[in-house]
Each structure stands twice: as C-alpha cells, then as structure tokens.
Design a protein around this motif. Structure first.
Motif, PDB file in Angstrom:
ATOM      1  N   PRO A 134    -173.683 -18.492 -31.699  1.00 34.76           N
ATOM      2  CA  PRO A 134    -173.165 -17.877 -30.628  1.00 34.76           C
ATOM      3  C   PRO A 134    -172.856 -16.267 -31.272  1.00 34.76           C
ATOM      4  CG  PRO A 134    -172.064 -19.833 -30.443  1.00 34.76           C
ATOM      5  CD  PRO A 134    -173.024 -19.765 -31.701  1.00 34.76           C
ATOM      6  N   PRO A 138    -169.841 -13.454 -28.880  1.00 31.21           N
ATOM      7  CA  PRO A 138    -168.447 -13.009 -29.694  1.00 31.21           C
ATOM      8  C   PRO A 138    -168.447 -11.678 -29.610  1.00 31.21           C
ATOM      9  CG  PRO A 138    -169.258 -14.837 -30.579  1.00 31.21           C
ATOM     10  CD  PRO A 138    -170.417 -14.470 -29.298  1.00 31.21           C
ATOM     11  N   SER A 142    -165.195 -11.121 -27.828  1.00 25.33           N
ATOM     12  CA  SER A 142    -164.143 -11.495 -28.725  1.00 25.33           C
ATOM     13  C   SER A 142    -164.064 -10.297 -29.968  1.00 25.33           C
ATOM     14  CB  SER A 142    -164.595 -12.805 -29.804  1.00 25.33           C
ATOM     15  OG  SER A 142    -164.907 -13.672 -28.459  1.00 25.33           O
ATOM     16  N   LEU A 143    -164.478  -9.502 -30.002  1.00 25.13           N
ATOM     17  CA  LEU A 143    -164.065  -8.403 -30.882  1.00 25.13           C
ATOM     18  C   LEU A 143    -164.063  -7.033 -30.594  1.00 25.13           C
ATOM     19  CD1 LEU A 143    -166.896  -9.850 -33.495  1.00 25.13           C
ATOM     20  CD2 LEU A 143    -164.325  -9.883 -33.928  1.00 25.13           C
ATOM     21  N   ILE A 148    -165.759  -1.608 -35.291  1.00 22.81           N
ATOM     22  CA  ILE A 148    -166.527  -2.297 -36.211  1.00 22.81           C
ATOM     23  C   ILE A 148    -167.028  -1.239 -37.220  1.00 22.81           C
ATOM     24  CG2 ILE A 148    -168.895  -3.580 -36.344  1.00 22.81           C
ATOM     25  CD1 ILE A 148    -166.368  -4.779 -34.616  1.00 22.81           C
ATOM     26  N   PRO A 280    -170.706 -14.011 -48.838  1.00 23.36           N
ATOM     27  CA  PRO A 280    -170.849 -15.000 -47.729  1.00 23.36           C
ATOM     28  C   PRO A 280    -172.362 -15.010 -47.327  1.00 23.36           C
ATOM     29  CG  PRO A 280    -169.116 -13.534 -47.402  1.00 23.36           C
ATOM     30  CD  PRO A 280    -169.858 -12.961 -48.523  1.00 23.36           C
ATOM     31  N   VAL A 298    -159.912  -6.833 -38.007  1.00 28.27           N
ATOM     32  CA  VAL A 298    -160.249  -8.400 -37.945  1.00 28.27           C
ATOM     33  C   VAL A 298    -160.613  -8.608 -39.636  1.00 28.27           C
ATOM     34  CG1 VAL A 298    -162.865  -8.490 -37.567  1.00 28.27           C
ATOM     35  CG2 VAL A 298    -161.448 -10.281 -36.993  1.00 28.27           C
ATOM     36  N   GLN A 300    -163.552  -9.652 -42.034  1.00 29.43           N
ATOM     37  CA  GLN A 300    -164.701 -10.185 -42.073  1.00 29.43           C
ATOM     38  C   GLN A 300    -164.864 -11.269 -41.440  1.00 29.43           C
ATOM     39  OE1 GLN A 300    -166.093 -10.807 -46.266  1.00 29.43           O
ATOM     40  NE2 GLN A 300    -167.018  -8.865 -46.392  1.00 29.43           N
ATOM     41  N   VAL A 301    -165.710 -11.608 -40.439  1.00 31.72           N
ATOM     42  CA  VAL A 301    -166.070 -12.838 -39.732  1.00 31.72           C
ATOM     43  C   VAL A 301    -167.611 -12.967 -39.819  1.00 31.72           C
ATOM     44  CG1 VAL A 301    -163.930 -12.848 -38.113  1.00 31.72           C
ATOM     45  CG2 VAL A 301    -166.034 -11.660 -37.644  1.00 31.72           C
ATOM     46  N   MET A 302    -168.117 -14.495 -40.019  1.00 36.93           N
ATOM     47  CA  MET A 302    -169.418 -14.611 -40.137  1.00 36.93           C
ATOM     48  C   MET A 302    -169.780 -15.887 -39.108  1.00 36.93           C
ATOM     49  SD  MET A 302    -171.608 -15.526 -43.464  1.00 36.93           S
ATOM     50  CE  MET A 302    -171.172 -17.403 -43.570  1.00 36.93           C
ATOM     51  N   PHE A 303    -170.706 -15.566 -38.639  1.00 37.67           N
ATOM     52  CA  PHE A 303    -171.449 -16.643 -37.687  1.00 37.67           C
ATOM     53  C   PHE A 303    -172.713 -17.308 -38.343  1.00 37.67           C
ATOM     54  CE2 PHE A 303    -169.173 -13.235 -35.792  1.00 37.67           C
ATOM     55  CZ  PHE A 303    -168.365 -13.706 -34.718  1.00 37.67           C
ATOM     56  N   PHE A 304    -172.777 -18.501 -38.329  1.00 39.67           N
ATOM     57  CA  PHE A 304    -173.864 -19.307 -39.098  1.00 39.67           C
ATOM     58  C   PHE A 304    -174.678 -20.325 -38.275  1.00 39.67           C
ATOM     59  CE2 PHE A 304    -174.774 -22.982 -41.432  1.00 39.67           C
ATOM     60  CZ  PHE A 304    -175.713 -22.568 -42.412  1.00 39.67           C
ATOM     61  N   GLY A 305    -175.832 -20.322 -38.535  1.00 39.01           N
ATOM     62  CA  GLY A 305    -176.289 -21.582 -37.749  1.00 39.01           C
ATOM     63  C   GLY A 305    -177.978 -21.556 -37.651  1.00 39.01           C
ATOM     64  N   PRO A 306    -178.651 -22.392 -37.051  1.00 38.23           N
ATOM     65  CA  PRO A 306    -180.065 -22.268 -36.832  1.00 38.23           C
ATOM     66  C   PRO A 306    -180.603 -21.019 -35.966  1.00 38.23           C
ATOM     67  CG  PRO A 306    -179.267 -23.770 -35.340  1.00 38.23           C
ATOM     68  CD  PRO A 306    -178.046 -23.418 -36.172  1.00 38.23           C
TER      69      PRO A 306
END
Lengths: 438, 438
Positions: A134, A138, A142-143, A148, A280, A298, A300-306
């Motif tokens: 996702p 976001p 969400s941000l 940014i 990261p 905010v 640093q936010v990180m989004f991780f996945g396949p």
C-alpha cells in the motif's frame, strides 16, 4: 447490493483478481458484494486455472465496458494501446476504472485524470507502483498534512533481484540477467527494467501524487543498471555501501522558498545509487520493493513488500475496487468525488535542470600505477571546488591502478567540470565508472 | 468551504496539530480549509510556542464539543477519563472524532464504535498506533482483499530504544532505563511501556481492524522487558538473534479451518522475542516502530517509521481530519458511512488459550558444571516430545555453567511440562530465562 466488475485481461494479475473474487470467505465482507460479470481475454480457448462460465468471457474488451451489469472496469491487460483508449471509453461511460498499468498512467495520466474529473469518476492505481505494497493510498490519504521533501524507492523488482545477486555472489551483470531470465524474474526483452524506464514510469506517478501535480515523464533523467560492473558493486561494499537502482523525486529546497506558493520545483531521476549500509533502503533484497517518504512533520516513513507477482498485485487491485465500493455507500453513484481518493492535482510541478542539482558521487578511475597520480586527481577536484570524502587506490597490477573517489555533496556541473579535467590528465586512462551516492 | 476543528488538549500532539493547521502552505490544499475554532487546555496562563487568540482557548472541554462552529472534535488529551466521556459526548452531538488515545480505544473501543455507528459518525484513530506511520488506514482501506494471517510489530518506541542500547552496548536494563528517563525517552513511571501494556493496547486495536471484530484487551497475554537480562541479549546475538518486544496477533490455523465462516480464533500476545537477524523487524532500531502484516495473497508488507513525537503523531491526526473533510465532499454531513473508513466490525474474534499455541523457545539454564547435565536436559525435552534445534554451553566457571537451549516449534503446554521436569533435575539450579523465538 452487488457491484458488477468487468475485467480487461486475464493474465497473471487478472487471474489473481478473479481468484480473490471467487473466494470471499475470511476477507472483508465487501468482497462478497463483488460479482465478476464480464472478462475480456485474447483467446477464448486457452486453458485457465479458474473456471468461469463461458458466456462471461469475450474477446471484445469494449463489450465488457459497455455491459450495463459492469459497474467498475478493471484494466489489467498492460501495454499502451488499446489500454489507454479502453480506460478513456470506460470513463466516458461514467464508470470508475481500476488499473495496474503504470506505463499508461505515467504517459497519459493527465489526459486520463482530466477525463475522469470531467465525468466525476475515480481512476485508481494502487497496483501500478510497488505491487502489493500500500503506497498510493497512504500518499493520497495519510500524508496530506505533510510537506513532502523526498520520495525515494526501490520500485523495480527485477533490477533489485539482479543487484542483490551481484552483491551476494560477486557475479557479473550479464550472467545474473541470463539467470533471471531463465527463472522468470526478467523478461526476454529486459530493456524496460534494466534501463530504468519502468522505475521512471513509477516515480513519475509517485511524484505526481506526493507533490500534487503531474510530472513530465519525458523529463526524468534515467540511467539503468545495464552498464554496471561487478567490481563497482564489490568496491562499494568495501567502502560500506550497497548499490541499488533508486528512483528519487526531491523537492528542490531553494526554489521552494523563492517560488510561488502554488508551484514546486522537483529533481526527479532514476539511477544506480550507493546507499550507506545502514540506510533503511539498503536492507531491501531480492524482488522486494520499498518506498521511503520524507516529509515535514512526519519524518521518514517506509513502505516495504513484494513489488510484483499475481497475488500481491491482485491484492492492490482489489483494494481499489473495495474503495470504490465503499465510497458508493456514502452517496450513491451520483455523489461528488472525495478529493483525496480522486487525487485531484492542485499544484504545478516543474522539473529542474539536473546539472544544477547536488549529489555525492562515486568515481572509479583507471590510471597508470605512478607516483603523483592521486595528487593530480585531488588537485583537479580542488580546482573545481569539489570537496572529497575519500580517495583510495583499490587495485594495482602490471603498471595499472584503480582509484576510487567518493566526493562530498557537490553541484553536478562542477563535478562534471572536474571529471573532464581528470580525464585529460596524463596518468589517467579513463573514467571507468561514475555513480551517485546517497 | 471551511471546516471547524475543536481541539481537546494542547500538549505535545495538540501543539503539533495546531502548528500544521497554522501553516498550510505546501501541504494538501484541504489543510487550508481547516480552521482551529476552539481549544480546551488545562491552564489558560501557561506560555505556549503557538499564539492563539485568547477567546479560542477554554478550560472547559465540553464547551469545545458544544461549540456550533466545531465540526470535528480532536481528542489529544490522553488518559481514560474524561477522554472517554468527551468522545462519547461528541458522538452524541453527531460530530466525528479524531483521537490519538490508544488506551481509551483499546478499552472502550466497542462502546465507542457502537455509539458512532448509531449516530453515523466516524471515529478515526490513525495516531493511536505507530505514531506517524500510516498503518490504521492501510489495514482498513488497502488490505481488505486479503485473509490476514498475522500482524506483528514493534509498536512501543521506549522499549525498542532500551533494547537497541542493551544490544549495542551490552548494558543492563536498569541502567539504560535510567538513562532513557533522563533523556525523556521514558516516563518517570515507565510501567505502561516496559511491562508491555502500551503495546498490548495497540495490538488489540490492530487486531480488531485486521480481523474485523473487537478483541478483548484483558485477554492479551502480556510480558514486558523489565525482567530481561543483558546476558540474554548477548547470548541471543551470539546465536544470530536480536531481542525485540513484539506484539503479535495471529490467526490460529486449525480453528479457522474448522470454525464457522463468520468467526476467527486469534492468538494475541506481547512478549520479548528473539528474531533471526535477517527478519524484516530485526533491523528496526531506536524509537522507530514497524508493523509487519502477513496475508493471503499479499504476502508480507511492512510499515516503518517514527512511533512517537509531536510531528509524526500530528501528521497522523491531520490525516484523519483530512479524510473526514474529504469524504464530506462526497455526500455532505448527512451522507452514509464508508464501511472501510468507518471500520465497522463484521466478525467475532475469540482469543485462544495460550497453552495450546505453538512457539519456538529460548531457555537459559543455570546448572552445575558436571558431565551428563546436557544429556539429562535433552532427555527431559525428548520425553515431553519437545524437539531441540540447539543446546549450547555458553559460560562455565567455578563449578557453574550456563546452558542455552533453542527448541523447534512446540506446543506451549508440552514445553512447560519439559521445563518443570528440567527444574527438578539434580544438576540444574534454575531456569534463569525463558523467551519466545520467531
């Protein structure tokens, strides 16, 4: 209340979507309201893992869009045409669209968004970037309270797989690519992945959403991994770095302060990048993707996945379908658009001239193994006001040497000026490699 | 169209929210529509970094809720009461609520959700878990197509800071805690953090959203880090593990297959956990948080970022405000609720008896330094059908020895049976530590 879904394409992603719709148990109950009414395929005779009633299959994608039982059109056929025309046809029919097609959105996003705004329908694209992660939602929902500063990511799984194996095994690019093609991680024509075009498509989309206005895809400076040498991956590791193909969209600080409130200048680019080992994004291996968003307040936010695959991508497509189904319950099909979900654009984004942007750099020089060469190189950098973090001779044999320089952050044009002077030095054979460093 | 915001509390988070609203430039344009109409504070005289017109401040929180200019009530005062009553009062007045209060939501979430559903208003809680990390919204709006298998996370920054320093410095728990208190990373009364209660509040909330039904907060087995010894952190590192305080909500496989389609059995717990060094959560250091969501068909997705602090938490609060403002444009204040954003519950969640759940375990035994002890220990595990991965003597001096055992996955009651038998062995002084392993 059921909602009719029309699917354009029944390949990997389309089959994944059909599989979710066919087995709603244990998922959000809204999934149970979705009915797969029509599916456009290329070949009606091809055997498929999923059995669908034959009358729901057609080779005519326009028939899917025009079917009155179809409420939401899902485009998962890929390619530029007829995908673009079909998306526009669905919009014209007043039907919301869900698409996984990053190439179409990166190139025709403005045309499609304008048509969608005029008709008051959603075009949702969660699956276009980062596979199952996702990230679109976001950023949109969400941000929004943030300014940014930077969006950077590993958003091409194929190249990350290749780079991970080059780093782990010290293997050459061409060998790993051939292996990846055998294993199905890279396509027969790998150009879009390895030359960075796919990542450029995706960062154009992310930047457009994060900064609130369309970004010119053609203006994104793009360098792939196809000329990367194994020795640079190895030298980087010795110096404490990991090489990743990074896509970056950065707000240019000076301009944002001076410029108009309703505009923003961005540096958007794709290139192999040396990341410090504890960054990261440095720990993202194999076909995984990750996107780091930096904003005020905010952090640093990180989004991780396949980053790819039938299941993850189908998860993202179904998320978009559910969001359209959910928001229908607010005001029915004739209601207004949620400006966050619709991601209306609200700012003019300008891409800056890359030669004025500032970077740290990794340079590998082939030189003669002579006294004084390092001194001459240092002098060239100094003359161009390029400050150096380290200069190391990493290999020397048969009268030849390899010297690796890591600079501090410098303006690109000054750095190029220094490189030109260094290439002209008598003891220097050539600039063998030049990479950005974060 | 402006939207009136009423703020209950002007502490760290409240000030952060006010700061965002006071400076909308460069953020989503909807921020510019938000007007901070009334603010409830404890002390009108206290100097504040932000200047607000004095007539907007009041010491009466009910006056904020009742103010007709206030469209959305933002509760950032913390604590159970009067926060709970004020949230219910706002709902009764038909006003949507945004809250960062994990303690209230974890305990009174059902009561609040029922009242909100009856009144048809949103109660949004992005800031209650994971600080600035978008996690509530993605679980509600981006992962609904999945069957969630497990949600696990590092969701308490204070304990992660302490554990990170224990691992890096080999320092004792009490020393790092004292230092964290001096630096403001831990409160004077650290019980809620170090005993795991805060993490239990948060996993109750995440599990309720991920599995679609309320989770009984009181039923969550909770173990903190307050009895963790430095030597176990060090031994874990020698064996290739990192110790983290993990909050886990897991679908119990067998039950899900046998049980009714509309119910799900969960194992929800908080405890220090040994993570393999390459696990995605193992690299989360300091006060950062991260949540790993595993589902079918998405696979593993992870959300990472700052778990606390004025800026990150305010970012999450403003996200919720923007979502309410955005969805108002769909159908006006009288419209229906989006079931995804409202997170209506749709399933009955039952917590399972922990003694039947299965785990890998790390056990440290203080023994006499005698031949045969390891053999006896191994026999005890074997008799209870507990299969062992490794058994290592890690320290021996003055006739005493320390033996560390890591088991394969075993049922908790069998493991406890084996431990009881081992404690009764002549050569074993005591079970000095016992931790779960992932």
């Amino acid at each position: 209340m059921t909602i009719g879904i029309g699917l354009l394409g029944l390949g990997t992603v389309g089959s994944g979507v059909a599989a979710i719709l066919a087995s709603p148990q244990g998922r959000h109950p809204l999934v149970g309201d979705l009915v797969l009414e029509r599916v456009a395929v290329r070949d009606l005779q091809r055997p498929r893992p999923l059995t669908l009633p034959p009358e729901r299959l057609t080779t005519d994608p326009e028939a899917v869009i025009d079917d009155p039982k179809v409420d939401i059109v899902v485009e998962v056929m890929g390619g530029l045409e007829p995908a673009r025309s079909l998306i526009l046809r669905a919009i014209a029919a007043g039907k919301p669209v869900v698409t996984a097609n990053k190439a179409v959105i990166a190139r025709y996003g403005q045309e499609i968004a304008a048509a969608a705004a005029q008709q008051g329908v959603y075009v949702l694209i969660e699956a276009a970037v980062g596979g199952g992660i996702p990230i679109i939602e976001p950023i949109k929902q969400s941000l929004g309270g943030n300014r940014i500063q930077r969006v950077s990511g590993i958003i091409n799984g194929t190249t990350n797989y290749i780079l991970s194996r080059m780093a782990d095994e010290g293997a050459a690019y061409a060998d790993v690519l051939a292996d990846a093609q055998r294993l199905g991680y890279a396509e027969a024509d790998p150009a879009a992945d390895v030359q960075g075009g796919d990542a450029a498509d995706k960062i154009a989309i992310l930047a457009g959403l994060a900064y609130g206005g369309p970004v010119q895809r053609a203006g994104i400076a793009t360098e792939g991994i196809d000329r990367l040498e194994a020795r640079d991956v190895a030298y980087a590791a010795q110096l404490g770095f990991v090489v990743k193909l990074l896509a970056v969209a950065e707000r240019v600080q000076d301009d944002a302060q001076a410029g108009p409130a309703d505009g923003v200048s961005l540096d958007v680019r794709v290139h192999p990048t040396l990341l410090p080992k504890h960054h990261p994004l440095a720990g993202v291996h194999g076909v995984n993707n990750a996107i780091l968003v930096e904003g005020d307040p905010v952090g640093q936010v990180m989004f991780f996945g396949p980053g790819a695959g039938a299941g993850p991508t189908a998860s993202a497509v179904v998320a978009d379908i559910l969001n359209i189904a959910g928001i229908r319950q607010v005001g029915g099909p004739q209601a207004g658009l949620d400006p966050l979900l619709a991601a209306s654009s609200w700012r003019h984004c300008t891409l800056v001239d890359g030669s004025l942007s500032r970077h740290r750099n990794y340079v590998r020089l082939s030189t003669r193994d002579e006294a004084g060469v390092i001194g001459s190189i240092g002098t060239c950098f100094g003359t161009a006001q390029v400050s150096i973090q380290s200069i190391v001779q990493l290999d020397a044999r048969e009268g030849e040497a390899e010297i690796v320089v890591i600079t501090h952050e410098v303006r690109e044009d000054r750095f190029r000026e220094a490189l030109a002077a260094i290439e002209a030095l008598e003891g220097v054979e050539r600039v063998a490699a030049c990479l950005r460093t974060l």
